[in-house]
Design a protein around this motif. Structure first.
Motif, PDB file in Angstrom:
ATOM      1  N   ALA A   1       1.093  -1.166  -0.068  1.00  0.00           N
ATOM      2  CA  ALA A   1       0.231   0.254  -0.252  1.00  0.00           C
ATOM      3  C   ALA A   1       0.516   1.249  -0.057  1.00  0.00           C
ATOM      4  O   ALA A   1       2.010   1.284   1.040  1.00  0.00           O
ATOM      5  N   THR A   2       0.871   2.072  -0.844  1.00  0.00           N
ATOM      6  CA  THR A   2       1.310   3.649  -0.667  1.00  0.00           C
ATOM      7  C   THR A   2       0.374   4.876  -0.219  1.00  0.00           C
ATOM      8  O   THR A   2      -0.891   4.421  -0.281  1.00  0.00           O
ATOM      9  N   ALA A   3       1.306   5.669  -0.161  1.00  0.00           N
ATOM     10  CA  ALA A   3       1.259   6.999   0.326  1.00  0.00           C
ATOM     11  C   ALA A   3       1.454   7.978  -0.381  1.00  0.00           C
ATOM     12  O   ALA A   3       3.610   8.182  -0.570  1.00  0.00           O
ATOM     13  N   VAL A   4       0.718   8.857  -1.283  1.00  0.00           N
ATOM     14  CA  VAL A   4       1.818   9.995  -1.836  1.00  0.00           C
ATOM     15  C   VAL A   4       1.490  11.312  -1.659  1.00  0.00           C
ATOM     16  O   VAL A   4      -0.145  11.452  -1.335  1.00  0.00           O
ATOM     17  N   LEU A   5       2.033  12.121  -0.910  1.00  0.00           N
ATOM     18  CA  LEU A   5       1.366  12.896  -0.628  1.00  0.00           C
ATOM     19  C   LEU A   5       1.407  14.445  -1.603  1.00  0.00           C
ATOM     20  O   LEU A   5       1.448  14.231  -3.035  1.00  0.00           O
ATOM     21  N   ASN A   6       0.010  14.752  -2.131  1.00  0.00           N
ATOM     22  CA  ASN A   6      -0.451  16.348  -3.087  1.00  0.00           C
ATOM     23  C   ASN A   6       0.540  16.951  -2.565  1.00  0.00           C
ATOM     24  O   ASN A   6       1.491  17.610  -2.511  1.00  0.00           O
ATOM     25  N   GLU A   7       0.083  17.990  -4.159  1.00  0.00           N
ATOM     26  CA  GLU A   7       1.284  18.919  -4.776  1.00  0.00           C
ATOM     27  C   GLU A   7       0.755  20.218  -3.893  1.00  0.00           C
ATOM     28  O   GLU A   7       2.086  21.050  -3.658  1.00  0.00           O
TER      29      GLU A   7
ATOM     30  N   LEU B   1      -3.735   7.644  -0.073  1.00  0.00           N
ATOM     31  CA  LEU B   1      -3.298   6.258  -0.674  1.00  0.00           C
ATOM     32  C   LEU B   1      -4.105   5.001  -1.464  1.00  0.00           C
ATOM     33  O   LEU B   1      -4.897   5.323  -1.430  1.00  0.00           O
ATOM     34  N   ASN B   2      -3.182   3.927  -1.528  1.00  0.00           N
ATOM     35  CA  ASN B   2      -4.042   3.614  -2.860  1.00  0.00           C
ATOM     36  C   ASN B   2      -3.527   2.278  -1.666  1.00  0.00           C
ATOM     37  O   ASN B   2      -2.133   1.879  -1.736  1.00  0.00           O
ATOM     38  N   GLY B   3      -4.114   0.420  -1.685  1.00  0.00           N
ATOM     39  CA  GLY B   3      -3.900  -0.859  -1.323  1.00  0.00           C
ATOM     40  C   GLY B   3      -4.861  -1.368  -1.165  1.00  0.00           C
ATOM     41  O   GLY B   3      -6.307  -0.876  -0.772  1.00  0.00           O
ATOM     42  N   THR B   4      -4.503  -2.312  -0.837  1.00  0.00           N
ATOM     43  CA  THR B   4      -5.691  -3.151  -0.175  1.00  0.00           C
ATOM     44  C   THR B   4      -5.186  -4.055   0.655  1.00  0.00           C
ATOM     45  O   THR B   4      -3.821  -4.596   1.417  1.00  0.00           O
ATOM     46  N   LYS B   5      -5.978  -4.189   2.107  1.00  0.00           N
ATOM     47  CA  LYS B   5      -5.851  -4.285   3.378  1.00  0.00           C
ATOM     48  C   LYS B   5      -6.225  -5.595   3.357  1.00  0.00           C
ATOM     49  O   LYS B   5      -7.739  -5.718   2.832  1.00  0.00           O
ATOM     50  N   GLN B   6      -5.819  -7.529   4.452  1.00  0.00           N
ATOM     51  CA  GLN B   6      -6.711  -8.437   4.056  1.00  0.00           C
ATOM     52  C   GLN B   6      -6.886  -8.296   5.618  1.00  0.00           C
ATOM     53  O   GLN B   6      -5.895  -8.370   6.228  1.00  0.00           O
ATOM     54  N   PHE B   7      -7.831  -9.350   5.303  1.00  0.00           N
ATOM     55  CA  PHE B   7      -7.823 -10.163   6.785  1.00  0.00           C
ATOM     56  C   PHE B   7      -8.434  -9.086   8.069  1.00  0.00           C
ATOM     57  O   PHE B   7      -8.127  -9.410   8.924  1.00  0.00           O
TER      58      PHE B   7
ATOM     59  N   ASP C   1       5.433   7.562  -0.673  1.00  0.00           N
ATOM     60  CA  ASP C   1       6.897   7.202  -1.791  1.00  0.00           C
ATOM     61  C   ASP C   1       7.055   5.627  -1.897  1.00  0.00           C
ATOM     62  O   ASP C   1       8.503   5.325  -2.831  1.00  0.00           O
ATOM     63  N   GLY C   2       6.173   4.937  -1.653  1.00  0.00           N
ATOM     64  CA  GLY C   2       6.732   3.980  -1.884  1.00  0.00           C
ATOM     65  C   GLY C   2       7.782   3.316  -0.963  1.00  0.00           C
ATOM     66  O   GLY C   2       8.477   1.354  -1.412  1.00  0.00           O
ATOM     67  N   GLU C   3       8.484   3.684  -0.198  1.00  0.00           N
ATOM     68  CA  GLU C   3       9.816   3.473   0.734  1.00  0.00           C
ATOM     69  C   GLU C   3       9.428   3.521   2.317  1.00  0.00           C
ATOM     70  O   GLU C   3       9.580   2.509   2.840  1.00  0.00           O
ATOM     71  N   HIS C   4       8.832   4.602   2.837  1.00  0.00           N
ATOM     72  CA  HIS C   4       8.891   4.868   3.956  1.00  0.00           C
ATOM     73  C   HIS C   4       7.912   4.815   5.259  1.00  0.00           C
ATOM     74  O   HIS C   4       6.355   4.954   4.595  1.00  0.00           O
TER      75      HIS C   4
END
Length: 598
Positions: free
Chosen positions: A163-169, A176-182, A199-202
């Protein structure tokens, strides 16, 4: 002398002898704590149990209604500061709520997910603004929470989340985008604690509300047990989360995730105690009513042996879990949770990570054993859903998977100990050097003469078990050095030794403490259960130690080590048949689990 004044470092039990005055035991429950336990029990018996059939059919509306009723009684805010509407109770009180809540079946999971992993991230790691915004509503049940860590491709490997999170301009929102399970409570939760990588990293944590555009849930999972709890995936599709909803610090979500899991592991052990006691009560009641060969099966020695084994494991689990609860209370009681205490909270909770993992592994496996024997005592009826033991059996199985599988926790226990030794937090290497000198000199066999002091033989066995662990662990580290982390079978055996040593010591300290405070006669049942447990697991202690040594040594060195093992494990066997018959008799007389003599 209080537990707070004498709290040991995490993992220290393996290196030093503990003083029974320094451990918390169930005999230390205050009247107020017992009152909270009774209130919880009354709530479950009066409001939840009569509706268990509807709850098991996934009646969301009913579950939420009952959660709000629990909120009115203060059963949702035990760990929340008063300024935010909570009761600010000590950790033992909140533990007792969890122990007695389990008789609500699946409802207890909905409750536990809400008050524990769903609320505690904000309590311990939120800002004052986040706490003021969310905690009052979580305390009343106006809003229900859920914890979202697991993903379809990352379970035990939590940091492998996609799951990713990107700060808007504009710098105002994370997308945020992604799927959490269970995700427990997903079907009716209003607030989600979600982990994603900026940013796919932190790796970071966020507070997300159900009403945020782009938040949705998938279909309910069809589960083996805990059928009355909601378990769904959480789907995030370009969800805009205000920057003020970042929980803790960017890139430090692992501190929140792992420490909330630590508390979750402890609370899982507490729940296992409650479910084990329930299973013993049901099994005893059934065995008194069921007749075979013209007599109640409660009179059969093999049924009594099962009840004794069930009680012994429950006693040991109760002893080690509440001992750990005392450490959790001591470690966190100084935190000013009205403020932002991110780093202080992380440090306080992390201190006893080893013990929390032990509680989780031992408790979940003890409950599985107790539930299985409970079904066996019921015979064919234990397989029928009309009998509650069937539900306990099915529901118990998830506990070995929850909060990190038992396999992962077994790897964490010794590896965390070694890591702390390398950091200088524990004098493990110094202890190994001292032991090596002792073992290379003349070592007489263990003294098995008639003991003159209370539980003297067991105290010597515990000392020997610690030496066995240090000898086996030291040999493994000497051979593999840093690569020992890759030798998972060896780590498992070392972990089993640590778990068993903590269990043995906790049972022993509790029995000694009770005898000192209330007299030996009053402690006799605890003494008997302690002695029986030592006898039952002693062959396993020898097996695990030998297994590590055989895998890490050879030739004359191995022969010398095995001769030392032989001396250390030599004991005087006890007649456990007689011991267990006496234990079973006390359980049957009380018609429930008990640790007290009548």
């Amino acid at each position: 002398m209080s537990v707070q004044d004498t709290m040991p470092k995490g993992g220290q039990f393996i290196l030093e002898e503990a003083d029974y005055n320094s451990v918390f035991t169930p005999e230390d429950f205050s009247e107020e704590q017992q009152m909270i336990a009774r209130m919880t029990r009354d709530f479950i018996e009066g409001e939840v149990a009569p509706k268990s059939e509807e709850i098991e059919k996934l009646d969301y509306e009913l579950t939420v209604k009952l959660l709000r009723q629990a909120g009115e009684l203060g059963l949702l805010g035990a760990d929340v500061p008063e300024i935010y509407g909570g009761a600010a109770l000590d950790k033992i009180s909140s533990s007792l709520i969890g122990e007695y809540m389990v008789r609500g079946g699946s409802f207890s999971l909905s409750h536990g997910a809400h008050v524990g992993i769903g609320t505690l991230p904000i309590v311990f790691f939120g800002t004052p603004e986040q706490k003021a915004k969310y905690l009052p509503q979580l305390v009343t049940g106006e809003k229900i929470s859920a914890y979202c860590l697991t993903e379809p491709a990352s379970g035990s490997d939590a940091l492998g989340a996609r799951a990713t999170a990107v700060l808007n301009e504009a710098g105002t929102h994370y997308v945020l985008n992604g799927t959490k399970q269970f995700i427990t409570n997903a079907g009716f939760a209003d607030v989600f604690i979600v982990y994603a990588k900026i940013d796919g990293e932190h790796f970071s944590a966020f507070i997300i509300e159900k009403e945020f555009p782009g938040v949705s849930t998938g279909a309910e999972e069809k589960k083996m047990g805990i059928k009355g709890s909601s378990t769904r995936p959480l789907i995030l599709d370009n969800v805009e989360v205000p920057v003020e909803n970042l929980l803790g610090e960017a890139g430090k979500g692992h501190k929140i995730a792992f420490n909330i899991l630590n508390i979750g592991r402890y609370k899982l052990g507490v729940g296992a105690i409650g479910a084990s006691k329930w299973a013993i009560e049901l099994a005893t009641e059934y065995a008194k009513e069921r007749k075979q060969f013209k007599t109640e099966i409660i009179n059969f020695p093999l049924i009594q042996n099962k009840l004794a084994d069930m009680a012994i494991r429950t006693y040991v689990n109760e002893s080690l879990t509440y001992r750990t609860g005392g450490y959790l209370e001591a470690a966190t009681q100084h935190l000013n949770l009205e403020k932002n205490v991110f780093n202080e909270a992380a440090k306080a909770i992390e201190e006893h990570a080893i013990e929390y993992s032990i509680v989780k592994v031992f408790g979940s496996e003890a409950l599985d054993f107790v539930a299985d024997e409970g079904v066996q005592i019921h015979g064919g009826y234990g397989y029928i859903s009309e009998y509650k033991i069937e539900q306990i059996y099915r529901d118990s199985r998830i506990n070995r998977i929850f909060e990190g599988t038992n396999e992962i926790n077994r790897l964490l226990i010794p590896s965390t100990l070694l890591k702390r030794a390398m950091q200088g937090r524990l004098p493990l290497m110094q202890k190994l050097q001292t032991l090596q000198k002792e073992l290379t000199g003349y070592m007489p066999p263990m003294d098995i003469s008639e003991p003159t002091e209370l539980l003297e033989a067991e105290s010597k066995m515990l000392e020997a078990a610690k030496k066995l662990f240090l000898m086996a662990g030291g040999t493994a580290v000497q051979k593999y050095m840093q690569k020992v982390a890759q030798e998972q079978e060896i780590l498992e055996s070392l972990s089993n030794l640590m778990i068993t040593i903590y269990a043995l010591e906790s049972a022993l300290l509790r029995a000694k403490k009770t005898a000192d405070r209330r007299g030996e006669a009053a402690a006799q049942l605890q003494i008997d259960m302690t002695r029986a447990y030592f006898q039952e697991v002693w062959s396993d202690v020898e097996k695990w130690a030998k297994g590590v040594l055989v895998a890490t040594s050879e030739g004359d060195v191995l022969r010398t080590q095995l001769s030392i093992v032989k001396k250390l494990v030599r004991i005087q066997p006890l007649n456990t048949i007689t011991l267990k018959r006496g234990i079973a008799r006390r359980i049957i007389e009380a018609e429930q689990y008990t640790t007290a003599m009548k």
